[in-house]
Structure formats: structure tokens, C-alpha cells
Enzyme design. Structure first.
Site, PDB file in Angstrom:
ATOM      1  N   SER A  49      11.107   4.322  -9.959  1.00 11.29           N
ATOM      2  CA  SER A  49      12.458   4.034  -9.487  1.00 11.29           C
ATOM      3  C   SER A  49      12.532   2.734  -8.701  1.00 11.29           C
ATOM      4  O   SER A  49      13.617   2.185  -8.508  1.00 11.29           O
ATOM      5  CB  SER A  49      12.974   5.184  -8.614  1.00 11.29           C
ATOM      6  OG  SER A  49      13.112   6.372  -9.358  1.00 11.29           O
ATOM      7  N   GLY A  69      14.945   7.304 -11.911  1.00 10.89           N
ATOM      8  CA  GLY A  69      14.681   6.037 -12.574  1.00 10.89           C
ATOM      9  C   GLY A  69      15.418   4.900 -11.889  1.00 10.89           C
ATOM     10  O   GLY A  69      16.291   5.113 -11.048  1.00 10.89           O
ATOM     11  N   GLY A  79      17.656   1.113 -11.704  1.00  9.81           N
ATOM     12  CA  GLY A  79      18.790   0.473 -12.360  1.00  9.81           C
ATOM     13  C   GLY A  79      20.137   1.056 -11.977  1.00  9.81           C
ATOM     14  O   GLY A  79      20.265   1.937 -11.124  1.00  9.81           O
ATOM     15  N   CYS A 100      18.096  12.492  -9.042  1.00 10.65           N
ATOM     16  CA  CYS A 100      18.284  11.088  -8.694  1.00 10.65           C
ATOM     17  C   CYS A 100      19.115  10.354  -9.758  1.00 10.65           C
ATOM     18  O   CYS A 100      20.324  10.566  -9.828  1.00 10.65           O
ATOM     19  CB  CYS A 100      16.927  10.420  -8.471  1.00 10.65           C
ATOM     20  SG  CYS A 100      17.043   8.830  -7.606  1.00 10.65           S
ATOM     21  N   ASN A 145      15.325   7.921  -2.798  1.00 10.34           N
ATOM     22  CA  ASN A 145      15.097   6.562  -3.287  1.00 10.34           C
ATOM     23  C   ASN A 145      16.235   6.223  -4.243  1.00 10.34           C
ATOM     24  O   ASN A 145      16.106   6.372  -5.451  1.00 10.34           O
ATOM     25  CB  ASN A 145      13.754   6.435  -3.985  1.00 10.34           C
ATOM     26  CG  ASN A 145      13.563   5.064  -4.612  1.00 10.34           C
ATOM     27  OD1 ASN A 145      14.292   4.128  -4.297  1.00 10.34           O
ATOM     28  ND2 ASN A 145      12.617   4.944  -5.517  1.00 10.34           N
ATOM     29  N   GLY A 154      19.991   3.586  -4.723  1.00 11.12           N
ATOM     30  CA  GLY A 154      20.931   2.594  -4.228  1.00 11.12           C
ATOM     31  C   GLY A 154      22.335   2.791  -4.759  1.00 11.12           C
ATOM     32  O   GLY A 154      23.246   2.045  -4.400  1.00 11.12           O
ATOM     33  N   PHE A 155      22.514   3.804  -5.640  1.00 15.35           N
ATOM     34  CA  PHE A 155      23.821   4.124  -6.196  1.00 15.35           C
ATOM     35  C   PHE A 155      24.130   5.587  -5.908  1.00 15.35           C
ATOM     36  O   PHE A 155      23.219   6.390  -5.646  1.00 15.35           O
ATOM     37  CB  PHE A 155      23.844   3.880  -7.712  1.00 15.35           C
ATOM     38  CG  PHE A 155      23.712   2.436  -8.103  1.00 15.35           C
ATOM     39  CD1 PHE A 155      24.836   1.659  -8.377  1.00 15.35           C
ATOM     40  CD2 PHE A 155      22.466   1.841  -8.201  1.00 15.35           C
ATOM     41  CE1 PHE A 155      24.707   0.326  -8.737  1.00 15.35           C
ATOM     42  CE2 PHE A 155      22.314   0.518  -8.567  1.00 15.35           C
ATOM     43  CZ  PHE A 155      23.448  -0.251  -8.828  1.00 15.35           C
ATOM     44  N   HIS A 211      14.912  14.026  -3.943  1.00 14.76           N
ATOM     45  CA  HIS A 211      13.691  14.316  -4.700  1.00 14.76           C
ATOM     46  C   HIS A 211      13.033  15.616  -4.237  1.00 14.76           C
ATOM     47  O   HIS A 211      12.213  15.609  -3.312  1.00 14.76           O
ATOM     48  CB  HIS A 211      12.701  13.154  -4.557  1.00 14.76           C
ATOM     49  CG  HIS A 211      13.134  11.911  -5.250  1.00 14.76           C
ATOM     50  ND1 HIS A 211      12.742  11.599  -6.537  1.00 14.76           N
ATOM     51  CD2 HIS A 211      13.959  10.914  -4.862  1.00 14.76           C
ATOM     52  CE1 HIS A 211      13.305  10.455  -6.903  1.00 14.76           C
ATOM     53  NE2 HIS A 211      14.043  10.023  -5.901  1.00 14.76           N
ATOM     54  N   GLU A 263      10.762  17.080  -5.713  1.00 12.05           N
ATOM     55  CA  GLU A 263       9.339  16.993  -6.068  1.00 12.05           C
ATOM     56  C   GLU A 263       8.567  16.129  -5.092  1.00 12.05           C
ATOM     57  O   GLU A 263       7.407  15.789  -5.335  1.00 12.05           O
ATOM     58  CB  GLU A 263       9.200  16.421  -7.484  1.00 12.05           C
ATOM     59  CG  GLU A 263       9.225  14.905  -7.595  1.00 12.05           C
ATOM     60  CD  GLU A 263      10.567  14.270  -7.277  1.00 12.05           C
ATOM     61  OE1 GLU A 263      10.620  13.046  -7.134  1.00 12.05           O
ATOM     62  OE2 GLU A 263      11.567  15.007  -7.164  1.00 12.05           O
TER      63      GLU A 263
END
Length: 389
Positions: free
Chosen positions: A53, A235, A237, A263, A305, A307-308, A355, A357
């Protein structure tokens, strides 16, 4: 640990707004560009570095001492380091852990990761919090001597994270399977958008044959794997640049297959249900984010983690704009009220932004894998009952 020579120890971190921080070269020498973000985890730097990510991002560690325990062959979340660059304050000069197989500096060199050390990472973090994450570059070795104007121009010519589809960069090229542990309950097709090893292990431990498939897979190819359920991974992007994955997920939902997303998978479920996504000013990255489960009222300390985020209404359930029935926001970030989870009430689908996990932790949310298992078993029971009538 790799030794510096006097000729190549200088390095500089340059932000898109022209802010500069001079330090020492760390890891590989050269130049690198990416979106500068900060991660607040006190532990787990190897898991951070190998999290797909973080592709396309220069990671600033807020914890001051990095590299104390070196690196080992057990903790990576993928086969390589994915960050575009690495920023630390005080790298350890020695490795102090019996599990270590190399130093962090050596691993950065091996994977070609350009980094910088010896700067005030608190100052960098405050700048990113005030101004928002932005493009940046690290220049070391001979590149540290480039004219300042040239360095800044290179950064401003580099790609922004908004609009980038990075799934093809991090996804597996070929499908592979991890067999179920214990009593097998079925199979789950995992769309690899940057999946972490921990996720696959937790799914396998719940009795799933885990079929990891490339992000290029079609709906027909996915159905050919005969999945009991579908999972979309984390992931890198912009989810707004992944229309094809949204269409794939909508086909999965119409098929009635149970779905769980983490995520990036949460953001894609939000889009598939008809909601929008937007970019956060500086995102959530670390292992200490408080999230409340709206149904139970229980607060969990979670690992993030991203940013969107998904732009869905808080409060009472609302009708899915895409026609999938009622949807509720199931989890909310207590720091800023960002949507952290979605639960579809009329179809078997849910997701979380954080997350469960998490490695190196915390593990407050690991129960979500059990919830997914229970949802799949309940769907199987309904299908069996329907077929018997």
C-alpha cells in the site's frame, strides 16, 4: 551495515512547496520521488516497508530510532520493500535481535530504496500535518549536489497520487493458492490489489482455500475459480481511478457472493455501492488509531495506512445509490469522524478501512475474519436450504 564514504554521505529531502531538510544518505544513493507521508507506528518498520500500500510514497517515520532489530525473513508482508523513499531521524548503527538476518540499511541498498537520515522528522511531520501531504524527492550522493531549482522542478514534474491506478504495479502476475488450515469450509477468491501476507494467513486459518488472483481478472474468470466468497485487498493509489475493479465488484454483489474488503477494498465497496471517495489532507498511517464499532459501541485501537476515504453518510442506514439496498456506516474514526467501515444490510457484504490483519499490531480487530467466516457459513446454509425446497 553499509559504510558511507565522505563523498556520498550528504542527502536532502525536498518537499513540493520548496521546504528543504538536509541530512545524511541512508540506503541506496541517487534520487527518488513520491508522495511524502508520515507513519506513527513505534514498532513494525519492516512490515511498513514491505506493505504494498506504500507504493509511490516516501515514508517519514515519526518514531526516532529505526533499525534497532534489523530485518529478518519472517516478518515481511510481501516479497520486497515497496516504499519509494524512506526518511528517519536516527538509524541504529548496530543490529540487536537474534532473529535478524541483515541490517535495515543493507536491505534498503539491496532493494534500491533511496533514503535520508539525520533530519528532524518531527518538523517534517508538522509540516505535512499543516500543509497536507505533498510530492517530494530525496536526493543523495551526486544528486544531492544538483541545483536547488532543478531538484524542485523534478519534484513538481513527478506524478501526483490523485488519479493514479497502482494496482498493476503491486498485484501478482499469476494466480496461486494457499490451502485451508484445519476444517475446510470453502474457498475465497482474493483480488490482489497489494495484499499482505498476514491477510492470506488469517483467511487460511479460518478454513478457506485462498485463491489469490491478479487484478486483471475478469468476472467470468473469477467465477471459474468457484469461490465461496470474494475478498478485495488493501493496495496503493486512488480508488477513483479503479473503475474496472468497481464494475467487477458490482458483478460480485449482484451474483450474491459474500464479500469482505479491507482498506482499498473498503473504498472500492463504497464506490460499488454508489458512494464517492475523496483524498484526506494527510491520511491515517500508524498503529494507534481509535475506531468505534457503531453497533456495539466498542472502541478498537487499529492499524491504518490510507490517504483516501469513503464519502458515505453517518447515522441511520441509507439506500445504496447503486441499488444494493440499505447500507450502514459500521465504524467511525474517533479522531476525525472519517468512515472506517461499511455494512450492507440486504446483501452479504461488509468492509473496513483499517487493517484487522495488522502486523506488528494491534490485534483488536482480528475478530473481523471470524465475522467473515460466519457470514460465508450462513450464506452456505441459506443456499443449501433454498436448494432443498
Amino acid at each position: 551495515m553499509a559504510l558511507d564514504t565522505a563523498a556520498d554521505t550528504r542527502a536532502v529531502l525536498v518537499l513540493e512547496d520548496g521546504t528543504r531538510y538536509t541530512g545524511r544518505a541512508y540506503g541506496a544513493r541517487g534520487r527518488t520521488f513520491g508522495e511524502a507521508v508520515f507513519a506513527t507506528g513505534m514498532t513494525g518498520y519492516q512490515e511498513t516497508l514491505t506493505d504494498p500500500s506504500y507504493a509511490g510514497q516516501i515514508v517519514v517515520q515519526t518514531a526516532p530510532h529505526i533499525g534497532n532489530t534489523g530485518v529478518n525473513e519472517e516478518d515481511p508482508e510481501s516479497a520486497r520493500i515497496w516504499v519509494s523513499g524512506y526518511v528517519v531521524r536516527d538509524p541504529s548503527r548496530v543490529v540487536s535481535n537474534y532473529r535478524a538476518t541483515a541490517s535495515l540499511d543493507d536491505q534498503l541498498v539491496t532493494d534500491g530504496i533511496v533514503g535520508i537520515s539525520g533530519i528532524d522528522t518531527r518538523a517534517v511531520t508538522r509540516r505535512l500535518r499543516d500543509a497536507g501531504v505533498m510530492r517530494a524527492g530525496i536526493f543523495s550522493g551526486a544528486d544531492a549536489s544538483l541545483p536547488e531549482a532543478d531538484q524542485l522542478a523534478l519534484i513538481r514534474d513527478s506524478a501526483t497520487m490523485t488519479g493514479q491506478n497502482l494496482s498493476g504495479t503491486v498485484s501478482t502476475a499469476v494466480a496461486y493458492t494457499i490451502p485451508a488450515e484445519g476444517d475446510r469450509i470453502g474457498s475465497v477468491a482474493v483480488l490482489d490489489l497489494g495484499v499482505k501476507n498476514s491477510t492470506l494467513n488469517y483467511l487460511s486459518a479460518r478454513g478457506f482455500d485462498v485463491n489469490v488472483v491478479p487484478q486483471t481478472i475478469t468476472f467470468e474468470e473469477l467465477l471459474a475459480t468457484q469461490p465461496s466468497a470474494v475478498f478485495f485487498s488493501n493496495g496503493p493509489g486512488d480508488p477513483g481511478a479503479s473503475d474496472r475493479h468497481v464494475e467487477l465488484l458490482q458483478s460480485v454483489l449482484r451474483e450474491g457472493l459474500p464479500f469482505f474488503g479491507i482498506c482499498f477494498g473498503n473504498q472500492l465497496l463504497g464506490r460499488a455501492l454508489g458512494y464517492g471517495t475523496y483524498k484526506l489532507p494527510f491520511g491515517h498511517r500508524g498503529i494507534n488509531q481509535p475506531v468505534v464499532d457503531v453497533t456495539s459501541g466498542r472502541t478498537e485501537i487499529t492499524s491504518h495506512n490510507h490517504g483516501f476515504a469513503v464519502d458515505a453518510p453517518l447515522g441511520e442506514p441509507t439506500e445504496s445509490p447503486a441499488g444494493f439496498g440499505l447500507v450502514e456506516v459500521s465504524h467511525v474514526n474517533l479522531n476525525d469522524n472519517v468512515v472506517e467501515g461499511l455494512n450492507a444490510l440486504d446483501i452479504p457484504a461488509f468492509s473496513v478501512q483499517y487493517h484487522p490483519e495488522a502486523a506488528a499490531g494491534p490485534h483488536d480487530s482480528n475478530y473481523l475474519f471470524d465475522r467473515f467466516r460466519d457470514m460465508v457459513l450462513a450464506n452456505q446454509a441459506r443456499t443449501t436450504d433454498k436448494d432443498s425446497k
